[in-house]
Enzyme design. Structure first.
Site, short mmCIF file in Angstrom:
data_model
loop_
_atom_site.label_atom_id
_atom_site.label_comp_id
_atom_site.label_asym_id
_atom_site.label_seq_id
_atom_site.Cartn_x
_atom_site.Cartn_y
_atom_site.Cartn_z
CG ASP A 50 75.41 7.06 -7.25
OD1 ASP A 50 75.07 6.60 -6.14
OD2 ASP A 50 75.33 6.41 -8.30
CG ASN A 88 72.01 3.13 -18.50
OD1 ASN A 88 72.59 2.66 -17.52
ND2 ASN A 88 71.66 4.39 -18.58
CG HIS A 97 73.99 3.86 -14.63
ND1 HIS A 97 72.86 4.64 -14.51
CD2 HIS A 97 73.88 2.94 -13.63
CE1 HIS A 97 72.14 4.22 -13.49
NE2 HIS A 97 72.73 3.18 -12.94
CD GLU A 99 72.76 7.60 -16.56
OE1 GLU A 99 73.00 6.39 -16.82
OE2 GLU A 99 71.73 7.96 -15.96
#
Ligand code: F6R
Length: 240
Positions: A67, A136, A138, A143
């Site tokens: 990414d 979180n 991810h 996400e």
């Protein structure tokens, strides 16, 4: 999902690196994808050491970036490409055609997604992927709420990710979007190593293990893949 708990970060990094080495030994032209960020830095060092000691040969291996922050490139400190390049690719003896990485500076993100999807169609599926876990949950930049059908795509970054991003850049930067492999591509990998280190990851590691699989915590989705393993150190395992 099998969980391996190492005593500390050095042991954890070596254990994850060994998974990559085993994969390349079994298939020298394997397609390997390793996340950027802080978690795999020790893995990069262990793999560079293995190469220098002749314990692994990457001369036919393909490397894929997971990414990137949109708007950042190799020259930007803390970009995914800069981190992976600086700690890993630059220390190996690779040819340019062995690396495929998102260009975060692209003026046409959709075309960039198509380019990387095309590369994966040609060289994939991924033989071994090493993922970090975001605060979180991810994985890559998938996400909470991400679609299971996504291949490469552009993402509006979660506020948690935007806040955490400051640790990479040294100076505050406006990063609102990312570009990432999607869950469909990631979960189709032949081997998945999910990796976490340190006390700050203990809560999300416990959620990953104990929460039912849900796109709201993308790291839980890794549990749906039989060939996935969780590698953590004692601190990251402390809430299990
Ligand atoms: C980075 C990436 C992210 C990170 C995650 C954990 O390329 O894909 O999913 O793996 O945010 O980041 P660190 O390792 O910095 O805690």
């Amino acid at each position: 999902m099998k969980t391996s708990i190492s005593s500390g970060y050095a042991e954890l990094s070596k254990a994850v690196a060994q998974n990559v080495i085993d994969c390349v030994k079994a298939k020298p032209d394997a397609l390997i994808c390793i996340a950027g960020g802080d978690t795999p830095l020790g893995v990069f060092a262990a793999l560079v050491e293995a190469q220098n000691q002749g314990r692994v040969d990457f001369s036919r291996t393909q490397f894929l970036g997971l990414d990137e922050w949109l708007g950042l490139g190799l020259a930007d400190k803390g970009s995914c490409r800069e981190m992976v390049w600086h700690h890993f690719f630059d220390k190996l003896t690779l040819r340019e055609e062995q690396i495929c990485f998102f260009d975060g500076l692209t003026h046409d993100p959709q075309a960039e997604c198509k380019r990387v999807d095309g590369y994966i169609e040609k060289h994939g599926p991924i033989d071994c992927i090493v993922l970090g876990i975001g605060m979180n949950g991810h994985i890559g930049f998938n996400e909470p709420g991400a679609s299971l059908e996504n291949t490469c795509h552009v993402i509006d970054l979660d506020p948690v990710t935007q806040t955490v991003s400051v640790k990479y850049f040294g100076t505050p930067r406006e990063v609102k979007q990312g570009i990432s492999l999607g869950l469909k591509t990631i979960l189709a990998s032949k081997k998945i190593v999910l990796m976490a280190s340190g006390e700050k990851k203990a809560a999300i590691v416990a959620q990953t293990v104990n929460h039912p699989t849900s796109v709201e915590i993308p790291s839980t989705l890794v549990k749906t893949v039989p060939q996935a393993n969780l590698f953590v150190d004692k601190a990251a395992a402390s809430a299990l």
